[in-house]
Write a protein that holds these residues in place. Structure first.
Motif, mmCIF file in Angstrom:
data_model
loop_
_atom_site.group_PDB
_atom_site.id
_atom_site.type_symbol
_atom_site.label_atom_id
_atom_site.label_comp_id
_atom_site.label_asym_id
_atom_site.label_seq_id
_atom_site.Cartn_x
_atom_site.Cartn_y
_atom_site.Cartn_z
ATOM 1 N N LEU A 64 0.836 -1.207 0.000
ATOM 2 C CA LEU A 64 0.000 0.000 0.000
ATOM 3 C C LEU A 64 0.869 1.255 0.000
ATOM 4 N N MET A 65 1.891 1.274 0.835
ATOM 5 C CA MET A 65 2.783 2.445 0.891
ATOM 6 C C MET A 65 3.549 2.627 -0.412
ATOM 7 N N ILE A 66 4.011 1.537 -0.984
ATOM 8 C CA ILE A 66 4.736 1.619 -2.262
ATOM 9 C C ILE A 66 3.798 2.097 -3.367
ATOM 10 N N GLY A 67 2.580 1.557 -3.408
ATOM 11 C CA GLY A 67 1.603 1.973 -4.420
ATOM 12 C C GLY A 67 1.219 3.432 -4.272
ATOM 13 N N LEU A 68 1.055 3.873 -3.023
ATOM 14 C CA LEU A 68 0.727 5.282 -2.787
ATOM 15 C C LEU A 68 1.862 6.193 -3.244
ATOM 16 N N ALA A 69 3.093 5.822 -2.925
ATOM 17 C CA ALA A 69 4.244 6.641 -3.327
ATOM 18 C C ALA A 69 4.370 6.701 -4.849
ATOM 19 N N LEU A 70 4.204 5.559 -5.505
ATOM 20 C CA LEU A 70 4.307 5.547 -6.969
ATOM 21 C C LEU A 70 3.152 6.318 -7.608
ATOM 22 N N GLY A 71 1.967 6.222 -7.022
ATOM 23 C CA GLY A 71 0.827 6.981 -7.545
ATOM 24 C C GLY A 71 1.031 8.480 -7.407
ATOM 25 N N LEU A 72 1.589 8.902 -6.270
ATOM 26 C CA LEU A 72 1.855 10.329 -6.078
ATOM 27 C C LEU A 72 2.917 10.843 -7.038
#
Length: 83
Positions: free
Chosen positions: A60-68
């Motif tokens: 979730l944290m990796i996906g959020l960072a990549l999405g941002l």
């Protein structure tokens, strides 16, 4: 007698040398929507990865960072069209 100064360059043909028009409200709406979609896709993939591999907050944290990062890159490229 004084010498003539340097010649001024001729304006570009077609009269396109002026400032670019300001973006409309639809352009700002498109920027916000594209940023939200990038973040939502990143979070969605992160939640899916966490449920598939049981790595609770990591994906979730990796996906959020990549999405941002993707959202910022996309909005910056859209803003550069008006600069």
């Amino acid at each position: 007698m004084t010498e003539p100064g340097p010649e001024q360059p001729e304006p570009a043909s077609g009269g396109t040398g002026g400032p670019k028009p300001l973006p409309s409200a639809a352009a700002f709406l498109g920027m916000g929507l594209s940023a939200a979609v990038c973040v939502a896709i990143g979070v969605g993939l992160g939640v899916w990865g966490d449920s598939a591999w049981h790595t609770s907050p990591l994906c979730l944290m990796i996906g959020l960072a990549l999405g941002l990062v993707a959202a910022v890159a996309l909005v910056v490229t859209q803003i550069r069209e008006y600069l």
